[in-house]
Design an enzyme around this catalytic site. Structure first.
Site, PDB file in Angstrom:
ATOM      1  N   ASP A   1       0.851  -1.187   0.000  1.00 48.45           N
ATOM      2  CA  ASP A   1       0.000   0.000   0.000  1.00 48.45           C
ATOM      3  C   ASP A   1       0.890   1.242   0.000  1.00 48.45           C
ATOM      4  O   ASP A   1       1.484   1.583   1.026  1.00 48.45           O
ATOM      5  CB  ASP A   1      -0.863  -0.060   1.276  1.00 48.45           C
ATOM      6  CG  ASP A   1      -2.086   0.847   1.220  1.00 48.45           C
ATOM      7  OD1 ASP A   1      -2.043   1.858   0.502  1.00 48.45           O
ATOM      8  OD2 ASP A   1      -3.062   0.533   1.928  1.00 48.45           O
TER       9      ASP A   1
ATOM     10  N   ASP B   1      -2.841   4.670  -2.549  1.00 50.10           N
ATOM     11  CA  ASP B   1      -3.704   5.480  -1.694  1.00 50.10           C
ATOM     12  C   ASP B   1      -4.116   6.788  -2.394  1.00 50.10           C
ATOM     13  O   ASP B   1      -3.257   7.465  -2.977  1.00 50.10           O
ATOM     14  CB  ASP B   1      -2.896   5.794  -0.425  1.00 50.10           C
ATOM     15  CG  ASP B   1      -3.735   6.350   0.694  1.00 50.10           C
ATOM     16  OD1 ASP B   1      -4.598   5.621   1.203  1.00 50.10           O
ATOM     17  OD2 ASP B   1      -3.530   7.525   1.059  1.00 50.10           O
TER      18      ASP B   1
ATOM     19  N   GLU C   1      -6.911   3.746  -5.218  1.00 50.65           N
ATOM     20  CA  GLU C   1      -8.036   4.346  -4.510  1.00 50.65           C
ATOM     21  C   GLU C   1      -8.248   5.730  -5.114  1.00 50.65           C
ATOM     22  O   GLU C   1      -7.318   6.535  -5.164  1.00 50.65           O
ATOM     23  CB  GLU C   1      -7.736   4.452  -3.014  1.00 50.65           C
ATOM     24  CG  GLU C   1      -8.927   4.967  -2.233  1.00 50.65           C
ATOM     25  CD  GLU C   1      -8.565   5.493  -0.852  1.00 50.65           C
ATOM     26  OE1 GLU C   1      -9.410   5.437   0.043  1.00 50.65           O
ATOM     27  OE2 GLU C   1      -7.426   5.988  -0.670  1.00 50.65           O
TER      28      GLU C   1
ATOM     29  N   HIS D   1     -10.348  -0.916   5.913  1.00 48.07           N
ATOM     30  CA  HIS D   1      -9.953  -0.308   7.182  1.00 48.07           C
ATOM     31  C   HIS D   1     -10.565   1.078   7.402  1.00 48.07           C
ATOM     32  O   HIS D   1     -10.363   1.672   8.450  1.00 48.07           O
ATOM     33  CB  HIS D   1      -8.420  -0.209   7.233  1.00 48.07           C
ATOM     34  CG  HIS D   1      -7.901   0.722   6.176  1.00 48.07           C
ATOM     35  ND1 HIS D   1      -7.992   0.440   4.827  1.00 48.07           N
ATOM     36  CD2 HIS D   1      -7.318   1.937   6.249  1.00 48.07           C
ATOM     37  CE1 HIS D   1      -7.494   1.437   4.129  1.00 48.07           C
ATOM     38  NE2 HIS D   1      -7.070   2.369   4.964  1.00 48.07           N
ATOM     39  N   ASP D   2     -11.275   1.603   6.396  1.00 47.95           N
ATOM     40  CA  ASP D   2     -11.908   2.917   6.525  1.00 47.95           C
ATOM     41  C   ASP D   2     -13.426   2.824   6.698  1.00 47.95           C
ATOM     42  O   ASP D   2     -14.085   3.847   6.848  1.00 47.95           O
ATOM     43  CB  ASP D   2     -11.638   3.764   5.270  1.00 47.95           C
ATOM     44  CG  ASP D   2     -10.173   4.109   5.086  1.00 47.95           C
ATOM     45  OD1 ASP D   2      -9.451   4.216   6.089  1.00 47.95           O
ATOM     46  OD2 ASP D   2      -9.750   4.280   3.917  1.00 47.95           O
TER      47      ASP D   2
HETATM   48  C1  GLC Z   1      -6.909   6.648   2.303  1.00 43.49           C
HETATM   49  C2  GLC Z   1      -6.696   5.575   3.332  1.00 43.49           C
HETATM   50  C3  GLC Z   1      -7.035   6.132   4.674  1.00 43.49           C
HETATM   51  C4  GLC Z   1      -6.116   7.294   4.948  1.00 43.49           C
HETATM   52  C5  GLC Z   1      -6.184   8.335   3.842  1.00 43.49           C
HETATM   53  C6  GLC Z   1      -5.025   9.292   3.937  1.00 43.49           C
HETATM   54  O1  GLC Z   1      -8.247   7.002   2.194  1.00 43.49           O
HETATM   55  O2  GLC Z   1      -7.433   4.429   3.012  1.00 43.49           O
HETATM   56  O3  GLC Z   1      -6.926   5.168   5.690  1.00 43.49           O
HETATM   57  O4  GLC Z   1      -6.461   7.886   6.168  1.00 43.49           O
HETATM   58  O5  GLC Z   1      -6.112   7.758   2.569  1.00 43.49           O
HETATM   59  O6  GLC Z   1      -3.829   8.642   3.616  1.00 43.49           O
END
Ligand code: GLC
Ligand code: CA
Length: 567
Positions: free
Chosen positions: A104, A211, A268, A340-341
């Site tokens: 990641d 990310d 993402e 995890h979010d």
């Molecule tokens: C993404 C991650 C999250 C994080 C954010 C900032 O959305 O999944 O957990 O807080 O990016 O890096």
């Protein structure tokens, strides 16, 4: 001239991803924090479940302000997780078991403790331009209220600009102030990041989860955005994403980072619709293999994630269908309910009461895993793990939830209301330790866990689930096996049935002469199948999977789902 043979579908069309949040997976040394040796000790569990790819949330060196999404050294392992030798061992141990490794990478921002940012703080440094430094708003005294360069809010609350009294300038942080955004417009920044990627490719990883990757495309000029009243996330995405530039940078990352290796990539992306997702995942554009998007996760939100709205099944179905069709010919879907979010699916849209927890967890799995795309499972989802009963905001660790609670109560929201919202949507719901067995601390650690174990671990845990053929775990395992077995799941077309039904889900997949139908009851009341307008009587096909046994052919029991096939 004859048409060239179409290429065979990529291997990941029939693969399943399992996400590990290392902090909360397995602790090997009793310090209360999960670590890499702990993960290695549990890899056989993943093999038994049958998954193909393991996505590891960040284990790089980090001050852990955002649990590792604030990286201070891309090439080091945080000592709480282990050493570089442990990471090498982990990669090797995965490969020995036929598991692919997805790391990641957080390339939109670093930690404020990264050497680059420390250097960048010095105005005369050659790295000043590696981050976004801006003077105060014209006509304002630097540091004065309202002097921030734009009105953008950080995703974690407050302004997206942090004032630095030394240089009398501000730096941009779309997340925490300890997560300054990297300036991708600077070619030296891009090259340094590509080099980082190549370094991990050389260590043998099979791909990347990237990310918030479309946030790297920022406009040259920053302007005020529309501010959603009462929202922590007050920036309007169009004001801060330059989409064309995001595509350009991602294509460059692929070309320069992957080199001639064929790697697997999941980006993402925020604020992206189907059309844009198709461009990101169009194989001819060589950007990403699939994207993690948010539209289906927003059905119980009213704008920002903390503004709750009642869940609507017809709305969810319409969104899923639109994405299924939109990425059918070109591009590819990632499929997920949990990570995890996100809160736990069984508590969010299922029913986590003792009576319906198992069936509703299974049924949400059936619905997702029979769609076209690559399914993702987040640790514990396969056990039907539930949200956490937080007694007070003091029990919540997550910086995002705490930021929301702070801003919302400062703006006059009653603390109990704010806490209830955190209970429903907070990220710590997903971050409580993995529940391995019924021993103290769920077998996660022999010490004090960094975040409390969900008290229901004595009942909900891997040891019990693996031993029980009727468990949620057994159902996930069966769904994963189906994904490997049936090409119709990866390559068949999709058609939604009964789109307006309030509590039933039905869809058809077709491939050549084959047909597959999924029917599901998303409610605690029985559902007569006639209500779903099926084009064929289910029992004329073969029932290859189901959540219940011995229920009536014509009626779905509460939270029952079934999969039928005709060949
Ligand atoms: C993404 C991650 C999250 C994080 C954010 C900032 O959305 O999944 O957990 O807080 O990016 O890096
Ligand atoms: Ca540990």
């Amino acid at each position: 001239m004859t048409e060239p043979e179409p290429l065979p579908p990529p291997w990941w069309h029939s693969a399943v991803v399992y996400q590990i949040y290392p902090r909360s997976f397995c602790d090997s040394n009793g310090d209360g924090i999960g670590d890499l040796p702990g993960v290695i000790s549990k890899l056989d569990y993943l093999v038994e479940l049958g998954v193909d790819i393991v996505w590891f949330s960040p284990f790089f060196r980090s001050p852990q302000v955002d649990n590792g999404y604030d990286i201070s050294d891309y090439r080091g392992i945080d000592p709480i997780f282990g050493t570089l030798a442990d990471a090498d061992m982990l990669i090797e141990a995965c490969h020995e078991r036929g598991l692919k490794v997805l790391i990641d990478l957080v390339l939109n921002h670093t930690s404020d403790q990264h050497a680059w940012f420390i250097e960048s703080r010095v105005p005369t440094s050659s790295k000043r331009d590696w981050y976004y430094w801006r003077p105060a708003r014209a006509g304002f005294e630097p540091g004065a209220p309202g002097a921030e360069p734009t009105n953008w809010g950080s995703a974690f609350g407050g302004s997206a600009w942090e004032y630095d009294p030394e240089s009398r300038e501000y730096y941009l942080h779309l997340f925490a102030k300890e997560q300054p955004d990297l300036n991708w417009l600077n070619p030296a920044v891009r090259e340094a990041l590509f080099e980082t990627v190549r370094w991990w490719v050389a260590r043998g990883v099979d791909g990347f989860r990237l990310d918030v990757i479309n946030l790297i495309g920022k406009p040259e000029v920053f302007a005020d955005g529309y501010v959603e009243p009462g929202s922590a996330l007050s920036y309007a995405l169009p004001d801060l994403i330059d989409t064309e530039r995001a595509h350009e940078f991602i294509a460059a990352l692929h070309q320069e980072g992957w080199g001639d290796k064929v790697l697997f990539s999941v980006g993402e992306v925020v604020g992206v619709d189907v059309e844009e997702a198709r461009r990101y995942t169009d194989p001819l554009r060589c950007e990403l293999d699939m994207v993690i998007t948010f539209e289906h996760m927003a059905v119980d939100e009213h704008g920002p994630k903390w503004a709750l709205k009642d869940f609507s099944l017809p709305e969810l179905k319409a969104i899923l269908a639109r994405w299924q069709h939109g990425l059918a010919e070109v591009g590819w879907n990632s499929l997920y309910w949990c990570n995890h979010d996100q809160p736990r699916i069984v508590s969010r849209w299922g029913d986590d009461s003792p009576e319906h927890r198992v069936a509703s967890a299974k049924t949400w799995a059936t619905i997702l895993h029979c769609l076209r795309g690559t399914p993702f499972i987040y640790q514990g989802e396969e056990l039907g793990m539930t949200n956490v009963p937080f007694a007070s905001i003091e029990e919540v660790v997550d910086i995002e939830a705490r930021g929301f609670f702070h801003d919302a109560t400062a703006m006059g929201m009653d603390p109990e209301t704010a806490l209830n919202i955190v209970r429903r949507k907070g990220r710590d719901n997903a971050r409580s330790p993995m529940q391995w067995d019924a021993s103290p601390q769920a077998g996660f650690t022999t010490g004090e866990p960094w975040i409390p174990v969900n008290p229901n671990y004595t009942e909900i845990n891997a040891a019990a689930a693996v031993a029980d053929p009727a468990s949620v775990w057994a159902h996930y395992r069966a769904l994963i096996a189906l994904r490997h077995e049936l090409t119709i799941l990866s390559d068949g077309s999709f058609e939604l049935l009964a789109p307006d039904h309030e509590r039933g889900v039905a869809y058809v997949r077709i491939l050549e002469g084959q047909r597959l139908i999924v029917v599901a009851n998303c409610s605690s009341e029985p559902l007569p199948l006639v209500e779903l307008d099926l084009p064929i009587i289910p029992e004329t096909g073969v029932r290859i999977l189901g959540t219940h046994e011995g229920t009536s052919c014509e009626v779905l029991a509460p939270w029952e789902s079934r999969v039928y096939v005709w060949t």
